[in-house]
Design an enzyme around this catalytic site. Sequence first.
Site, PDB file in Angstrom:
ATOM      1  N   LYS A 309       0.846  -1.193   0.000  1.00 41.86           N
ATOM      2  CA  LYS A 309       0.000   0.000   0.000  1.00 41.86           C
ATOM      3  C   LYS A 309       0.882   1.243   0.000  1.00 41.86           C
ATOM      4  CE  LYS A 309      -0.708   0.172   5.019  1.00 41.86           C
ATOM      5  NZ  LYS A 309       0.033   1.414   5.256  1.00 41.86           N
ATOM      6  N   LYS A 338       1.347  -0.697  10.063  1.00 40.34           N
ATOM      7  CA  LYS A 338       2.358  -0.045   9.239  1.00 40.34           C
ATOM      8  C   LYS A 338       2.018   1.438   9.052  1.00 40.34           C
ATOM      9  CE  LYS A 338       4.820  -3.737   8.504  1.00 40.34           C
ATOM     10  NZ  LYS A 338       4.426  -4.352   9.770  1.00 40.34           N
ATOM     11  N   ASP A 339       3.061   2.214   8.730  1.00 44.17           N
ATOM     12  CA  ASP A 339       2.913   3.655   8.541  1.00 44.17           C
ATOM     13  C   ASP A 339       1.922   3.983   7.433  1.00 44.17           C
ATOM     14  OD1 ASP A 339       5.733   2.975   9.493  1.00 44.17           O
ATOM     15  OD2 ASP A 339       5.619   5.107   9.940  1.00 44.17           O
ATOM     16  N   LYS A 340       1.363   5.197   7.515  1.00 44.16           N
ATOM     17  CA  LYS A 340       0.498   5.677   6.436  1.00 44.16           C
ATOM     18  C   LYS A 340       1.316   6.306   5.330  1.00 44.16           C
ATOM     19  CE  LYS A 340      -3.071   8.973   5.125  1.00 44.16           C
ATOM     20  NZ  LYS A 340      -3.976  10.070   5.536  1.00 44.16           N
TER      21      LYS A 340
END
Length: 701
Positions: A309, A338-340
């Site tokens: 993503k 997880k990070d954006k």
Amino acid sequence: MEEDTDFRIRFSSLCFVTDHVGFHGTIKSSPSDFVVIEIDEQGQLVNKASDEPICKVNKLLPEPDTLAKKPKLELQNLSFEEKSSQEVSTLAGCSDDDQNYEPGSEKEDTIKDGTSTCEEEDIDVLGSLLGEKTDELLNQFACDVKEKWNSKTELIGSSPEFSLGRILDKNQRAVLHSAVRQKFPFLITVGKNSEIVVKPNLEYKELCHLVSEEEAFDFFKYLDAKKENSKFTFKPDRNKDHRKAVHHFVNKKFGNLVETKSFPGPNYSADNPNVVITVRFREKTHKHRKRSLDCQERKDIYTAFTLRKENLEMFEAVGFLAIKLGVIPSDFSYAGLKDKKAITYQAMVVRKVTPERLKNIEKEIEKKRMSVFNIRSVDDSLRLGQLKGNHFDIVIRNLRNQINDSANLRERILEAIENVKSKGFVNYYGPQRFGMGRKVHTDQIGLALLKREMVKAVRLFLTPEDLDDPVNRAKKYFLQTEDAKGTLSLMPDFKVRERALLESLHRFGMTEEGCVRAWFSFPHSMRIFYVHAYSSNIWNESVSYRLATYGSRVVEGDLVCLDEDVDDERLPNSRVHLVTEEEESANTYTIHQVVLPVLGYNIQYPKNKVGQWYQEVLSRDGLQTCRFKIPSLKLNVPGCYRKLLKHPCNLSYQLREERNADVKIEGSHIDEATLSLLISFDLDASCYATVCLREIMKHDV
């Protein structure tokens, strides 16, 4: 959006452990500047089957697959020890088939299969790795310990210990740990800065007061071997109180690893009520127990895949996938968040969806900056924490010196990276865990849940930001009216969590009971996420207090980890040691071994000012009687321990000059060059790259 002042104050007060000057730079200029690749439990990058280039960093740095792999141990005749060391993390909680778990005298077979046949190999390993002289001294140390115990001589002062020296290779240390404990179960081994130290096993001595030394010897060999599906049986025992004492000892000391049960022994009768205690390794928590109707379990379909993503919040990604596949968000499982603002690769498993069905939506989800690959059928879901760590490829742009620092920038950067590489960084939870830049942080919601203030928690979750967009207009309308149905008509479809909560509130109402039901519209992993956020924030505060109070000294009352090679936070209480006054004076431990508890119901606190600080904070937040269990939400938080300091692994970096757009000065054009840093490293699970970068750069990133 207004600046998050509370957040800035909170994170500007965090400590550093290194003493270099640092530098300034910009991270996350774009998602492609921050690439996160999950490392699975086997040490493999989850994107390994993908042929696409991850980002520009990989063209300049070593391949991520190379960075994640561990060196192989080149030793002969290590079949048993090698297997033992590799299975420590996987077999401790492996599942046994209940139908095959029958009472009986399995002890002899278990010991022969798992240990006795390898005694010669143990000796070979110790001799080859230690050298003849050290091997002799180890044998003499073991004999001295046994002689003192047999003579009933109490060990005066601190426990005697013997050093095997520094072993730099982690795999060799694992083999030595296993080999020593298999040959001498009455000894324990602990790691100290790559050094292996051998001490008397006081738990072994304690067990010898309950059972014969032969049984204690065999039990500890069995325990350390961690052989899959193996069982250990104590000798038949007619005394119920004595059996109870044995059960209590094993469960108190090793209950996180094994479980005990009593069964009728050979020739059991009313006149001969001999009973045996059988020990076996516990099932993994994520494995489903056998049901009487296991045909229903066989109907469950699990499909594993890797999710890529870009610049997308994970819960939003899961919600979108759930809609496209016709399932609910709780049907998805994953090992970590997880990070954006990044490009991230992570393993996922979805329930009730076939691989073919998942492949059919590939083109649709690409529009959402997502893709799926490595699609395959598996037998079970994932659980949080079921990973080895994460690999990071990061670009830091627009590098410059700190204010009033005139030193050479390249030298400053080199000094900073090498300093953190050798000394590590303070292992804080990162800002993204708390909702950086928001009015309400996730830990505030977690505190409300722990205090069982369900309505307040819902209102906090739906608090709007100071932005005039559809999402925040809908939230503002709800707080003014508590009209869930009307808010639903305003809330955009892509806000999956908010809509799920509002639909439940519309059905059950904005009462305490209605809000409890509303929280169940979230999967368990999301409900407990908020509670963990509160515990994480308190842990961050506790580390700052600990370092401000005692610095890098290890003092009496500190908690230390006895096994340096433990890679995660699942430390049992039996492997956490309270530092004594004598050990403080002797500088027995280093700051790298110190751990602090993450709040929960099954932890011990330090016995110094830090422990008092924990109690004061719990009172401050109204949790002095909290048991960290929320039955109404089916949440139990046992707590854990977390090391103060961590090190980045497999770190590599490169500086490069980048030409920016032409800059016009007094009618002429010049090329302006800026320096960028490309840095790549691995971190253990639950460690934050932004926190590591903060230590390197010496400012909030």
